[in-house]
Design an enzyme around this catalytic site. Structure first.
Site, PDB file in Angstrom:
ATOM      1  N   CYS A 272       2.423  -1.042  14.559  1.00 17.81           N
ATOM      2  CA  CYS A 272       0.970  -0.845  14.681  1.00 17.81           C
ATOM      3  C   CYS A 272       0.213  -1.961  13.975  1.00 17.81           C
ATOM      4  CB  CYS A 272       0.558   0.495  14.064  1.00 17.81           C
ATOM      5  SG  CYS A 272       1.329   1.906  14.798  1.00 17.81           S
TER       6      CYS A 272
HETATM    7  N1  SAJ Z   1       1.657  -1.843   3.696  1.00 19.45           N
HETATM    8  C1  SAJ Z   1       1.415  -2.619   2.572  1.00 19.45           C
HETATM    9  N2  SAJ Z   1       0.461  -2.208   1.690  1.00 19.45           N
HETATM   10  C2  SAJ Z   1      -0.268  -1.059   1.888  1.00 19.45           C
HETATM   11  C3  SAJ Z   1       0.000  -0.292   3.049  1.00 19.45           C
HETATM   12  C4  SAJ Z   1       0.959  -0.689   3.935  1.00 19.45           C
HETATM   13  O1  SAJ Z   1       2.055  -3.658   2.361  1.00 19.45           O
HETATM   14  O2  SAJ Z   1      -1.113  -0.727   1.048  1.00 19.45           O
HETATM   15  C5  SAJ Z   1       2.659  -2.292   4.668  1.00 19.45           C
HETATM   16  C6  SAJ Z   1       3.811  -1.332   4.814  1.00 19.45           C
HETATM   17  O3  SAJ Z   1       4.819  -1.613   3.879  1.00 19.45           O
HETATM   18  C7  SAJ Z   1       4.268  -1.618   6.239  1.00 19.45           C
HETATM   19  C8  SAJ Z   1       2.978  -2.010   6.946  1.00 19.45           C
HETATM   20  O4  SAJ Z   1       2.041  -2.354   5.928  1.00 19.45           O
HETATM   21  O5  SAJ Z   1       5.181  -2.700   6.279  1.00 19.45           O
HETATM   22  C9  SAJ Z   1       2.400  -0.895   7.800  1.00 19.45           C
HETATM   23  O6  SAJ Z   1       2.398   0.246   6.984  1.00 19.45           O
HETATM   24  P1  SAJ Z   1       1.423   1.524   7.293  1.00 19.45           P
HETATM   25  O7  SAJ Z   1       1.387   2.335   6.047  1.00 19.45           O
HETATM   26  O8  SAJ Z   1       0.150   1.060   7.829  1.00 19.45           O
HETATM   27  O9  SAJ Z   1       2.245   2.378   8.333  1.00 19.45           O
HETATM   28  P2  SAJ Z   1       2.278   2.330   9.917  1.00 19.45           P
HETATM   29  O10 SAJ Z   1       2.559   0.985  10.448  1.00 19.45           O
HETATM   30  O11 SAJ Z   1       3.170   3.442  10.317  1.00 19.45           O
HETATM   31  O12 SAJ Z   1       0.764   2.672  10.299  1.00 19.45           O
HETATM   32  C10 SAJ Z   1       0.439   3.940  10.776  1.00 19.45           C
HETATM   33  C11 SAJ Z   1      -0.827   3.700  11.548  1.00 19.45           C
HETATM   34  N3  SAJ Z   1      -1.070   4.810  12.412  1.00 19.45           N
HETATM   35  C12 SAJ Z   1      -1.551   4.567  13.648  1.00 19.45           C
HETATM   36  O13 SAJ Z   1      -1.777   3.462  14.063  1.00 19.45           O
HETATM   37  C13 SAJ Z   1      -1.755   5.745  14.501  1.00 19.45           C
HETATM   38  C14 SAJ Z   1      -2.009   3.472  10.605  1.00 19.45           C
HETATM   39  O14 SAJ Z   1      -3.231   3.559  11.327  1.00 19.45           O
HETATM   40  C15 SAJ Z   1      -2.026   4.487   9.516  1.00 19.45           C
HETATM   41  O15 SAJ Z   1      -3.138   4.202   8.653  1.00 19.45           O
HETATM   42  C16 SAJ Z   1      -0.735   4.378   8.733  1.00 19.45           C
HETATM   43  O16 SAJ Z   1       0.296   4.802   9.655  1.00 19.45           O
HETATM   44  C17 SAJ Z   1      -0.738   5.250   7.495  1.00 19.45           C
HETATM   45  O17 SAJ Z   1      -1.826   5.450   6.932  1.00 19.45           O
HETATM   46  O18 SAJ Z   1       0.359   5.622   7.094  1.00 19.45           O
END
Ligand code: SAJ
Length: 431
Positions: A272
């Site tokens: 995403c």
């Molecule tokens: N990450 C960081 N720092 C942060 C947050 C995330 O480095 O503060 C990294 C994670 O390690 C990962 C990447 O970013 O490698 C993405 O992480 P994510 O927490 O955003 O997880 P995703 O990719 O599963 O994102 C989903 C998304 N959901 C949808 O698109 C429907 C996102 O919109 C959500 O906000 C996210 O989950 C969530 O909040 O967990």
């Protein structure tokens, strides 16, 4: 009330979900549980076979829930498109990845739209949930659906976009309690979409068009990518100022308004966050314009793996360690078994190019293909060799950090996973 609206309200409509991945399979189950007669379509026969054997391949759907839904509700899975004939609703949940040149690959939704267009779509409601660039539903999907008929959108058939908001690996937020944004080509499309999604979601948010709904999703995830880019840059700045970014974030978090914590990491993974902003960026390129924030956050986020490897080389040199690193955790985020766009993969590819050996441990991953090599997950105990650097890339909840830190002397912790460890013997390097 027209016939379709009535069927949606009394749940006698047939609902087909195309694409049975982490979005489509839970969605098909939710509509079946709501009382609809549901068909799940996926071209991957191994998925269909697994579902026929009542085994789930999606961590957020247990075998038990799958079995119970199949037993108590009307749901059938198939790899062919024939159920579309008798479907009143068709929901598209297929992948929208990037291709090798990092441009949007909408070939899956085009192919599925072409398959749908082979059927009589009169009186049907068609909904796209896959993330796309603003305008794609109206500019790409609609023409395909009307390519071989004279049907009038909004009168004869209906088309809307509703962004998926599933968050793999956590259970607080699910389809029913996460507000569901919907936007139709016409207001009639949106109204029918509201009746449909009211059956599975407590809170429907109607917007003015498919394009508005598409852009809503891209704003959400571009916001996230840009803020992760900001905090990664702050981590690099704090390193130069000899400050601990993790201490600074914890202090900033105490501000009860006007601040939202993000955390630095070894890069940006998942299907995403690294992908969605690129869909918006591509659309802007088509319009001869750009987003400075997207470009900047991409530069910073996609530069983190190089930064991690460079820091690892400095640690190896300083402690005169073997030319090998042991990577702890390789999935793109904790507690999932998904490695798509994982920074760990980028880091291993960089290490390989630098002829630095590496091993990995991840309880969710048995093996990886890196640069045409199959690498198996090693036991964490095999890392307890103190002439090699261990790097924490993914901090899964089931890692015993106390045990691990007691058996290592030098560790590069890119996730602040060891924040509660009081073991003074170990050399902990932080991002
Ligand atoms: N990450 C960081 N720092 C942060 C947050 C995330 O480095 O503060 C990294 C994670 O390690 C990962 C990447 O970013 O490698 C993405 O992480 P994510 O927490 O955003 O997880 P995703 O990719 O599963 O994102 C989903 C998304 N959901 C949808 O698109 C429907 C996102 O919109 C959500 O906000 C996210 O989950 C969530 O909040 O967990």
């Amino acid at each position: 009330m027209n016939e379709l609206a009535k069927k949606l309200k009394d749940k006698t409509a047939n609902v087909t979900v195309i694409g049975l991945g982490y979005i489509g399979l839970p969605l098909s189950i939710s509509f079946a549980k709501a009382g609809f007669n549901v068909f799940g379509i996926d071209i991957d026969n191994s998925k269909i076979q697994s579902l026929h054997e009542q085994n789930s391949y999606i961590s957020d759907v247990s075998d038990k829930e799958l079995k119970k839904t199949i037993k108590n509700h009307k749901i059938n899975f198939t790899s062919n498109y024939s159920p579309i004939v008798e479907s009143d609703v068709v929901i598209i949940c297929v992948p929208t990845p990037l291709n090798k040149t990092k441009d949007p690959d909408i070939s899956y939704i085009v192919k599925v739209s072409e398959e749908i267009s082979k059927f009589d779509i009169n009186k049907k409601l068609i909904c796209l949930e896959s993330t796309v660039y603003p305008g794609a539903t109206e500019e790409v999907i609609l023409p395909i659906l009307t390519s071989n008929n004279n049907l009038k959108i909004g009168d004869d058939f209906n088309l809307l976009f509703s962004p998926e908001r599933m968050d793999p690996g956590q259970s607080n937020w699910n389809l029913s309690n996460t507000p569901k944004v919907i936007g139709g080509i016409t207001s009639r499309c949106t109204d029918l979409g509201q009746i449909l999604y009211n059956s599975v979601s407590d809170n429907i948010i109607k917007v003015s068009s498919t394009k508005a709904a598409e852009m809503t999703k891209l704003l959400e995830n571009t916001f996230r990518a840009a803020n992760i880019g900001l905090i990664n840059e702050m981590a690099l700045i704090c390193k130069k100022l000899n400050l601990d970014i993790w201490e600074i974030i914890e202090a900033a978090k105490t501000k009860p308004y006007g601040y939202m914590p993000f955390y630095p990491g070894p890069g940006l993974g998942g299907h995403c966050i690294p992908v969605d902003p690129r869909y918006l960026e591509w659309k802007l390129e088509m319009l001869n314009t750009e987003s400075k924030f997207i470009k900047l956050s991409e530069d910073i986020n996609f530069g983190m793996p190089d930064y991690v490897v460079q820091s690892a080389e400095e640690i190896i040199k300083k402690h005169n360690l073997n030319n090998k690193v042991n990577i702890i955790g390789v999935t793109y985020k904790p507690n999932v078994s998904d490695i798509r766009e994982s920074p760990a993969i980028d880091i291993m590819q960089i290490l390989s190019k630098k002829n630095i050996k590496f091993s990995f441990n991840d309880p969710h991953i048995n093996k990886l293909e890196i640069e045409n090599l199959t690498i198996k997950s090693e036991s964490i105990e095999s890392f307890f060799n103190n002439k090699e650097l261990s790097i924490i890339i993914t901090d899964h909840a089931n890692y015993d950090w106390d045990y691990i830190s007691k058996n290592l002397e030098i560790i590069y912790d890119t996730r602040n996973a060891l924040r509660n460890i009081k073991n003074t013997k170990i050399n902990i390097y932080k991002l």
